[in-house]
Design a protein around this motif. Structure first.
Motif, PDB file in Angstrom:
ATOM      1  N   ALA A  41      -2.070   3.433  -5.730  1.00 43.49           N
ATOM      2  CA  ALA A  41      -2.174   3.264  -4.284  1.00 43.49           C
ATOM      3  C   ALA A  41      -1.837   1.857  -3.821  1.00 43.49           C
ATOM      4  O   ALA A  41      -1.514   1.646  -2.658  1.00 43.49           O
ATOM      5  CB  ALA A  41      -3.581   3.624  -3.822  1.00 43.49           C
ATOM      6  N   GLN A  68      -0.237   4.407  -0.990  1.00 39.48           N
ATOM      7  CA  GLN A  68      -0.991   5.614  -0.661  1.00 39.48           C
ATOM      8  C   GLN A  68      -2.108   5.250   0.326  1.00 39.48           C
ATOM      9  O   GLN A  68      -3.252   5.020  -0.064  1.00 39.48           O
ATOM     10  CB  GLN A  68      -1.579   6.245  -1.922  1.00 39.48           C
ATOM     11  CG  GLN A  68      -0.533   6.754  -2.887  1.00 39.48           C
ATOM     12  CD  GLN A  68      -1.165   7.338  -4.144  1.00 39.48           C
ATOM     13  OE1 GLN A  68      -2.358   7.601  -4.202  1.00 39.48           O
ATOM     14  NE2 GLN A  68      -0.348   7.548  -5.155  1.00 39.48           N
ATOM     15  N   VAL A  87      -5.722   6.749   0.105  1.00 43.02           N
ATOM     16  CA  VAL A  87      -6.617   6.207  -0.919  1.00 43.02           C
ATOM     17  C   VAL A  87      -7.290   4.951  -0.386  1.00 43.02           C
ATOM     18  O   VAL A  87      -8.500   4.751  -0.564  1.00 43.02           O
ATOM     19  CB  VAL A  87      -5.855   5.917  -2.233  1.00 43.02           C
ATOM     20  CG1 VAL A  87      -6.728   5.180  -3.233  1.00 43.02           C
ATOM     21  CG2 VAL A  87      -5.323   7.211  -2.828  1.00 43.02           C
ATOM     22  N   PHE A 147       0.841  -1.188   0.000  1.00 41.95           N
ATOM     23  CA  PHE A 147       0.000   0.000   0.000  1.00 41.95           C
ATOM     24  C   PHE A 147       0.880   1.244   0.000  1.00 41.95           C
ATOM     25  O   PHE A 147       1.522   1.559   0.995  1.00 41.95           O
ATOM     26  CB  PHE A 147      -0.940  -0.030   1.208  1.00 41.95           C
ATOM     27  CG  PHE A 147      -1.797  -1.262   1.228  1.00 41.95           C
ATOM     28  CD1 PHE A 147      -2.820  -1.416   0.311  1.00 41.95           C
ATOM     29  CD2 PHE A 147      -1.544  -2.282   2.121  1.00 41.95           C
ATOM     30  CE1 PHE A 147      -3.599  -2.562   0.302  1.00 41.95           C
ATOM     31  CE2 PHE A 147      -2.322  -3.427   2.125  1.00 41.95           C
ATOM     32  CZ  PHE A 147      -3.350  -3.573   1.216  1.00 41.95           C
ATOM     33  N   LEU A 165      -6.835   2.190  -8.839  1.00 42.29           N
ATOM     34  CA  LEU A 165      -6.125   2.027  -7.569  1.00 42.29           C
ATOM     35  C   LEU A 165      -4.642   1.709  -7.774  1.00 42.29           C
ATOM     36  O   LEU A 165      -3.908   1.537  -6.808  1.00 42.29           O
ATOM     37  CB  LEU A 165      -6.767   0.899  -6.748  1.00 42.29           C
ATOM     38  CG  LEU A 165      -8.182   1.150  -6.255  1.00 42.29           C
ATOM     39  CD1 LEU A 165      -8.740  -0.108  -5.593  1.00 42.29           C
ATOM     40  CD2 LEU A 165      -8.224   2.322  -5.303  1.00 42.29           C
TER      41      LEU A 165
END
Length: 186
Positions: free
Chosen positions: A92, A68, A71, A66, A89
């Protein structure tokens, strides 16, 4: 943080799946082996991903990086019909190389993007201190060696409730097994 009802409902079920896969009947740690077995069954499991996403999402345990967190935190506030497309996504969430073939197989299904967003959300919840249950460390190498045979687990108030629920489930399972004619393991 306030989770959507979708993630709130699946959080404990996902943790329970990880917990169930973690130990064998003698209490030995077998999560890596059991996950490897499940990953070999991906073609079958894809059929279950919308009905029981928590049961299939375990295949992607430790598959996401992960990059970000904000997000992902936003994703956890969305209901399942509001999930963004998986490719949105991409900045992120990064897949581990070993998980890319599994994700490719999932993405061939019309609900694949939805499922990967759900699986990433569940894993993100598990990786957060407030989202992790008793087994947020699931690789034996990660445990500190304190001279005992197992990990040292610090319980907070939420974990104590989870432990109580787990004991209740174990007792109910033992009762059922006894009713079926098996000896009690106690």
């Amino acid at each position: 943080m306030h989770y959507s009802s979708f993630f709130s409902q699946l959080r404990s079920a996902y943790q329970a799946e990880i917990d169930d896969l973690s130990l064998d009947s003698e209490g030995g740690y077998v999560l890596p082996q059991r996950l490897a077995e499940k990953r070999k069954q991906m073609a079958f499991l894809i059929q279950m991903m919308t009905l029981s996403p928590e049961m299939v999402a375990v295949v992607f345990h430790k598959a996401f990086e992960f990059t970000q967190p904000a997000v992902m935190e936003h994703l956890l506030t969305l209901e399942s019909e509001e999930f963004p497309q998986w490719h949105s996504l991409a900045g992120a969430v990064r897949l581990q190389p070993w998980a890319e073939p599994l994700a490719s197989a999932v993405l061939k299904d019309p609900m694949g993007e939805w499922f990967l967003a759900a699986a990433a959300g569940l894993e993100f919840m598990l990786s957060k201190p407030s989202g992790a249950g008793l087994s947020h460390h699931d690789d034996e190498d990660e445990y500190e060696d304190d001279g005992t045979d197992g990990p040292v687990i610090q319980l907070d108030a939420d974990d104590a409730g989870d432990l109580s629920d787990k004991r209740t489930r174990e007792e109910a399972a033992a009762d059922w097994m006894e009713e079926q004619g098996f000896d009690r393991k106690d």
